[in-house]
Enzyme design. Sequence first.
Site, mmCIF file in Angstrom:
data_model
loop_
_atom_site.group_PDB
_atom_site.id
_atom_site.type_symbol
_atom_site.label_atom_id
_atom_site.label_comp_id
_atom_site.label_asym_id
_atom_site.label_seq_id
_atom_site.Cartn_x
_atom_site.Cartn_y
_atom_site.Cartn_z
ATOM 1 N N HIS A 1 22.427 55.984 32.629
ATOM 2 C CA HIS A 1 21.106 55.644 32.104
ATOM 3 C C HIS A 1 20.978 55.014 30.996
ATOM 4 O O HIS A 1 19.873 54.553 30.411
ATOM 5 C CB HIS A 1 20.205 57.322 31.868
ATOM 6 N N ASP B 1 26.462 60.935 35.610
ATOM 7 C CA ASP B 1 25.746 59.849 34.728
ATOM 8 C C ASP B 1 26.789 59.055 33.827
ATOM 9 O O ASP B 1 26.918 59.100 32.582
ATOM 10 C CB ASP B 1 24.997 60.680 33.783
ATOM 11 N N SER C 1 23.706 60.378 24.038
ATOM 12 C CA SER C 1 23.918 59.941 25.228
ATOM 13 C C SER C 1 25.251 58.856 25.337
ATOM 14 O O SER C 1 24.994 57.983 24.601
ATOM 15 C CB SER C 1 22.645 59.168 25.933
HETATM 16 N N1 ARG Z 1 17.317 63.565 29.287
HETATM 17 C C1 ARG Z 1 18.335 62.683 29.105
HETATM 18 C C2 ARG Z 1 18.009 61.978 27.624
HETATM 19 O O1 ARG Z 1 17.129 62.372 26.985
HETATM 20 C C3 ARG Z 1 18.627 61.750 30.124
HETATM 21 C C4 ARG Z 1 17.356 60.823 30.571
HETATM 22 C C5 ARG Z 1 17.425 59.838 31.655
HETATM 23 N N2 ARG Z 1 17.355 60.572 32.868
HETATM 24 C C6 ARG Z 1 16.289 60.684 33.597
HETATM 25 N N3 ARG Z 1 16.224 61.253 34.717
HETATM 26 N N4 ARG Z 1 15.226 60.333 32.975
HETATM 27 O O2 ARG Z 1 18.054 60.585 27.536
HETATM 28 N N1 GLU Z 2 19.724 62.145 26.919
HETATM 29 C C1 GLU Z 2 19.525 61.659 25.720
HETATM 30 C C2 GLU Z 2 19.957 60.535 25.345
HETATM 31 O O1 GLU Z 2 19.796 59.333 25.674
HETATM 32 C C3 GLU Z 2 20.464 62.904 25.077
HETATM 33 C C4 GLU Z 2 20.101 64.088 25.475
HETATM 34 C C5 GLU Z 2 19.401 64.899 24.018
HETATM 35 O O2 GLU Z 2 18.420 64.503 23.759
HETATM 36 O O3 GLU Z 2 20.419 65.460 23.632
HETATM 37 O O4 GLU Z 2 20.399 60.214 24.189
#
Ligand code: ARG
Ligand code: GLU
Length: 682
Positions: free
Chosen positions: A84, A204, A618
């Site tokens: 991502h 990921d 991330s």
């Molecule tokens: N929750 C993760 C973050 O905050 C992954 C986000 C990307 N993935 C998604 N399905 N939107 O960035």
């Molecule tokens: N998916 C998040 C990012 O892109 C990390 C998840 C979180 O917030 O801990 O940084």
Amino acid sequence: MIRKIFISLLLCCSFLSVSADEGMWLPSLIGSRIKDMRQKGFKLSAEDIYSINQASMKDAVVLFGGGCTGEYVSEEGLLLTNHHCGYGSIQQLSSVAHDYLTDGFWAMSREEELPVPGLSVRRLVRMEDVTERMAAGESAKDILTKAMQGGYTARIEQMYYGNQQFLFVYEIFTDVRLVGAPPSSIGKFGGDTDNWIWPRHTGDFSIFRVYADENNRPAKYSKSNKPYRPARHFAVSTKGVKEGDFTMIYGFPGNTQEYVTADAVEYVAEVSDPMKIALRTKRLDIISAEQAKSAEVRIAFAAVHASIANAWKKWQGEVMGLRRLGTVAKKQAYEREFAAWAKSKPEYASLLDSMKAAYEAVTPEYYIRELYNESVGAVSIFGFARSIAANAAKQDTDNDKLSAQIADFAKSYNRTIDEQIAVAMLDEFLQRMPAERMPKGMKQAVEQKGGAKQFVAWLYDNTCLLNASGVTAEKIKGDAMVEFAMQFTPIIENNRHYAYRNLSNVPAIEKWYRPYMQALREWDKRRAFYPDANLTLRVAYGKVAGYEYADAEYHNPVTTIDGIIAKDDPNIYDYNIPQQLRDIYAKKDYGRWGVEIAGKKSVPVCFLATNHTSGGNSGSPIINGKGELIGINFDRTWRSTMSDIEFDPSICRNISVDIRYVLFVIDRIGGAGYLLDEMDLK
Ligand code: ARG
Ligand code: GLU
């Protein structure tokens, strides 16, 4: 009575010391934690983590793009991050003929690696506490100028709301090439359905390579550039993890606010998050309904939907977590104790009152900014109306340019979706905006037409913004859509004064946090303070661990390929895995990556740990006690997202993809096993 005392004791003490595993520590000051880390299983030294005299782990970690982390895993600049995080780059390099998002991409040689225009990574060269230098009169400009000699970039960042200033010197590399990415059905497996959720089965990750000039220094893209040779890279452990193992995360968390007062927490949990969640629910419902009707719309709006849904889900977890922990009440109790202590200290005695008054003055304004951004500010055609009106107002703009701009906007514009959003968001704006700040006459104009729906339809009937032919600057100035959108100008201009990371960072409030932090550190001797995250390099440590959320609701910390197969469903977009993976599973053809898990041959996929992380982490390396890479961090559970404000060691968990799954996918799915040859597999 006794019970009451006991409870208040409990309340205060939970803030008195940093709980196990809480904290995002500055690498240059990690010496203060190293004893604790070693007790918990870390085998290396503070110098291994950060050193200015020799290569250290920090040389293997980079800020990837604008807000992710990446790590080197070979001496030839091979870099891992999340899928991502690489998503935008992969998308940018894709075309109808080469759909790398859907199909994945694997360079089978260096020549096949694809340069990504606009992508950069930055390495921290060094960091330095410059508080004293600045107090002694050295200007920020002088410090930065000196630091930038030799082709570096430098920034001074505030820690503890300005009580300390740190200089960060970076080296920025701009020749970054895509090496590999799994198909989205692996890299984004589970999609928004599983996002922030445990159990998780997302692969990921994506792979890049950084290139440099012949002196190993940053250079713009050139065929003659050489793979960058990082001073340090991570060895990769193939031994796996088990519950209780030491873990450390090295990366760039973006934003936390652990020291804010109850008023600020209450704003987040009871005002801001609920408003943003409600408005985004409406936008998401509209987009999802249209996506369900057409595959084309589903694809076109995939990234938009993912980005709206990501924060939307996180906020829901944050609200739930803060309420569950009773953070507001706990902070109030903490502040009462602080006030009792501060009463006899003239410099601090009125501090909390000043802060309260500042919140009272600023919060309504901050709310208006958030409300505007999440409602009418999120409507594409209103934004476009404002930008083309600005162009039309410029004397030299010719009509051909204006019509080209309109044609360009129309190309990707989905009126069906945007019109519904415009109706819903205008409605919300009219209901929620305080009357005295409502643009004059707006409510009446909408009511006259019979409501938001009729009013917006009327705007569309009376606009030239969707028709490129015959447009003139004059026509635009008198356009109904433009005239409507321009009414938000005073709000937008006022909002600029409140454009800070959090409510508490608005200067009129933040200035009080400087003495407040100082006072807290004098008063609360048992608390281990660490500066809030601000996208500077940090270390967090903890262990592999499951969690019990509610009575008997225990979550195992490790998932496997069996869980992927259990979710697999060709009819559900988020769970439709590549046929190749089904075939491998059917034959249990895991090669060297098959391991015995709970008495069964399987492949590990993701694992949970107790590291304190945030957005920006991330792509961060998660390493074992020997400093070897065991996975790549990519998420938290939604139930832990309140850790940006209060960390609860019993349930706060970060989610990583197991490095063995990464290696398995490279090798068995990508057929790019040659990449493993340049890694140090342990
Ligand atoms: N929750 C993760 C973050 O905050 C992954 C986000 C990307 N993935 C998604 N399905 N939107 O960035
Ligand atoms: N998916 C998040 C990012 O892109 C990390 C998840 C979180 O917030 O801990 O940084």
